[in-house]
Scaffold this active site. Sequence first.
Site, PDB file in Angstrom:
ATOM      1  N   TRP A 127      30.910  46.102  41.062  1.00  4.13           N
ATOM      2  CA  TRP A 127      31.605  45.996  42.344  1.00  4.13           C
ATOM      3  C   TRP A 127      31.418  47.328  43.071  1.00  4.13           C
ATOM      4  O   TRP A 127      31.725  48.383  42.496  1.00  4.13           O
ATOM      5  CB  TRP A 127      33.087  45.716  42.060  1.00  4.13           C
ATOM      6  CG  TRP A 127      33.923  45.484  43.268  1.00  4.13           C
ATOM      7  CD1 TRP A 127      33.622  44.691  44.340  1.00  4.13           C
ATOM      8  CD2 TRP A 127      35.218  46.044  43.526  1.00  4.13           C
ATOM      9  NE1 TRP A 127      34.651  44.711  45.244  1.00  4.13           N
ATOM     10  CE2 TRP A 127      35.635  45.535  44.774  1.00  4.13           C
ATOM     11  CE3 TRP A 127      36.059  46.907  42.822  1.00  4.13           C
ATOM     12  CZ2 TRP A 127      36.869  45.868  45.332  1.00  4.13           C
ATOM     13  CZ3 TRP A 127      37.277  47.231  43.368  1.00  4.13           C
ATOM     14  CH2 TRP A 127      37.679  46.716  44.612  1.00  4.13           C
ATOM     15  N   ASP A 208      38.387  46.265  34.012  1.00  2.09           N
ATOM     16  CA  ASP A 208      38.796  45.779  35.327  1.00  2.09           C
ATOM     17  C   ASP A 208      38.850  44.258  35.233  1.00  2.09           C
ATOM     18  O   ASP A 208      37.825  43.611  35.022  1.00  2.09           O
ATOM     19  CB  ASP A 208      37.765  46.228  36.379  1.00  2.09           C
ATOM     20  CG  ASP A 208      38.085  45.701  37.775  1.00  2.09           C
ATOM     21  OD1 ASP A 208      39.104  45.007  37.946  1.00  2.09           O
ATOM     22  OD2 ASP A 208      37.298  45.995  38.705  1.00  2.09           O
ATOM     23  N   ALA A 210      39.949  41.099  37.395  1.00  2.00           N
ATOM     24  CA  ALA A 210      40.385  40.708  38.737  1.00  2.00           C
ATOM     25  C   ALA A 210      40.317  39.194  38.952  1.00  2.00           C
ATOM     26  O   ALA A 210      40.684  38.708  40.016  1.00  2.00           O
ATOM     27  CB  ALA A 210      39.535  41.423  39.794  1.00  2.00           C
ATOM     28  N   LYS A 243      43.463  37.387  43.431  1.00  7.72           N
ATOM     29  CA  LYS A 243      42.736  36.123  43.395  1.00  7.72           C
ATOM     30  C   LYS A 243      43.536  35.039  42.679  1.00  7.72           C
ATOM     31  O   LYS A 243      43.694  33.947  43.209  1.00  7.72           O
ATOM     32  CB  LYS A 243      41.385  36.292  42.680  1.00  7.72           C
ATOM     33  CG  LYS A 243      40.622  37.548  43.046  1.00  7.72           C
ATOM     34  CD  LYS A 243      40.042  37.487  44.418  1.00  7.72           C
ATOM     35  CE  LYS A 243      39.622  38.812  45.021  1.00  7.72           C
ATOM     36  NZ  LYS A 243      39.253  39.938  44.235  1.00  7.72           N
TER      37      LYS A 243
HETATM   38  N1  PMP Z   1      37.775  44.548  40.824  1.00 10.56           N
HETATM   39  C1  PMP Z   1      36.856  43.653  41.173  1.00 10.56           C
HETATM   40  C2  PMP Z   1      35.687  43.440  40.293  1.00 10.56           C
HETATM   41  C3  PMP Z   1      36.994  42.938  42.369  1.00 10.56           C
HETATM   42  O1  PMP Z   1      36.066  42.052  42.711  1.00 10.56           O
HETATM   43  C4  PMP Z   1      38.130  43.167  43.179  1.00 10.56           C
HETATM   44  C5  PMP Z   1      38.315  42.421  44.467  1.00 10.56           C
HETATM   45  N2  PMP Z   1      37.238  42.251  45.277  1.00 10.56           N
HETATM   46  C6  PMP Z   1      39.063  44.108  42.746  1.00 10.56           C
HETATM   47  C7  PMP Z   1      38.858  44.778  41.575  1.00 10.56           C
HETATM   48  C8  PMP Z   1      40.308  44.488  43.512  1.00 10.56           C
HETATM   49  O2  PMP Z   1      40.947  43.572  44.247  1.00 10.56           O
HETATM   50  P1  PMP Z   1      42.287  43.864  45.033  1.00 10.56           P
HETATM   51  O3  PMP Z   1      42.408  45.320  45.286  1.00 10.56           O
HETATM   52  O4  PMP Z   1      42.142  43.074  46.283  1.00 10.56           O
HETATM   53  O5  PMP Z   1      43.390  43.375  44.159  1.00 10.56           O
END
Ligand code: PMP
Length: 393
Positions: A127, A208, A210, A243
């Site tokens: 990401w 991570d 998500a 999500k």
């Molecule tokens: N890690 C990954 C791999 C993601 O794809 C995302 C969202 N695009 C996030 C972390 C963080 O998302 P958010 O800060 O919107 O909770």
Amino acid sequence: MLENLQQQPADKILALMQLYREDTRDQKIDLGVGVYKDASGNTPVMRAVKAAERRLVDQQTTKAYTGLAGDPAFADAMIDLVLGDVVARDRIAAIATPGGTGAIRQALELIRIASPDAKVWLSDPTWPNHPSIIKFLGMQSATYRYFDSETCNVNFDGMLADLENVAAGDVVLLHGCCHNPTGANLTADQWPQMIALLKSKGAVPMVDIAYQGFGDGLDDDAAATRLVAAGFDEVLIAASCSKNFGVYRERTGILMAIARDPEQKALAQANLNFLNRQNYSFPPDHGARVVTTILTDPELRADWEAELEETRLGMLALREQLAGELKRLTNSDRFEFVADHRGMFSRLGVSPEVVEQLRTEHGIYMVGDSRLNIAGLNEQTVPILAAAVAKSI
Ligand code: PMP
């Protein structure tokens, strides 16, 4: 003062969103932005979220500050959701954060305080916000091979070979499930091998997660994270609720720091509280409280799980349909991986020229590395995409 500022690098996905908005074609299809959409193209508020919010409006009697770490009930509920009971609770420090991004940022800042010279290893690709924040914080990073652009699957041998170079105390960032941007994930057999290698190197894993619930189900998607959590003395875990609860704009996430023992946990907790205090003081509470309400109420939880499962199965059906259409139209198994990938994204593995052609000639928008958001499709648009891809390659 302000005249000294320089332009910052543009966010490619946000720039793509702008191009999409400006496109006047009726048939345009947005597969760029990383937000779940249902078959009508809407990002709905989940039923259980609405119900929990109504309950909060009726029953909440104060908006006074929470603790610096956020509401302890949120930490308990999220630790239970992500880790189950694989790690003793008295080894886990945790803070509520603004989204998963906030958790990643605080994790990196904690690493920088504790071990300023540690290198953070990232999958290639990852990401884009991972390397971006690391660079902004002035930290060192390295990449390990991850995606094989021939097979569009994980290059596991390459990954292990590169992780051989990890030094003791280095941090290795892993995607718990549903790898973004590729959609390619380690198999159940590969995780323990990779974990054994990291242990032998004295690495500190950072996970991570998500997209828990978007791949193979809530527990299956957490299995790798639990394996990592159970296997090391120290692990950092950044979890996002954006999500799986659909609470993107509420900025709801959590950072967990697993420590060796309760004493070190207390020290880590004090440092995490300190980091929240320095960066924004108290973390946002509304989304966290909604999530806690859902996770601790059997009826709301059952309804949330049912809706999440519908979402997951809908994306899987689109994957099957797209892989099938591409197989038929290209008369090959080249795109078989689309059905095997998990999560919201797949990297199609077509050239930037093809991505450009899809946009200009067909009004189909995907990120330049050919990452497409499966949830941007529906039953009607899958054949349109498949035909355009087959024509362009
Ligand atoms: N890690 C990954 C791999 C993601 O794809 C995302 C969202 N695009 C996030 C972390 C963080 O998302 P958010 O800060 O919107 O909770």
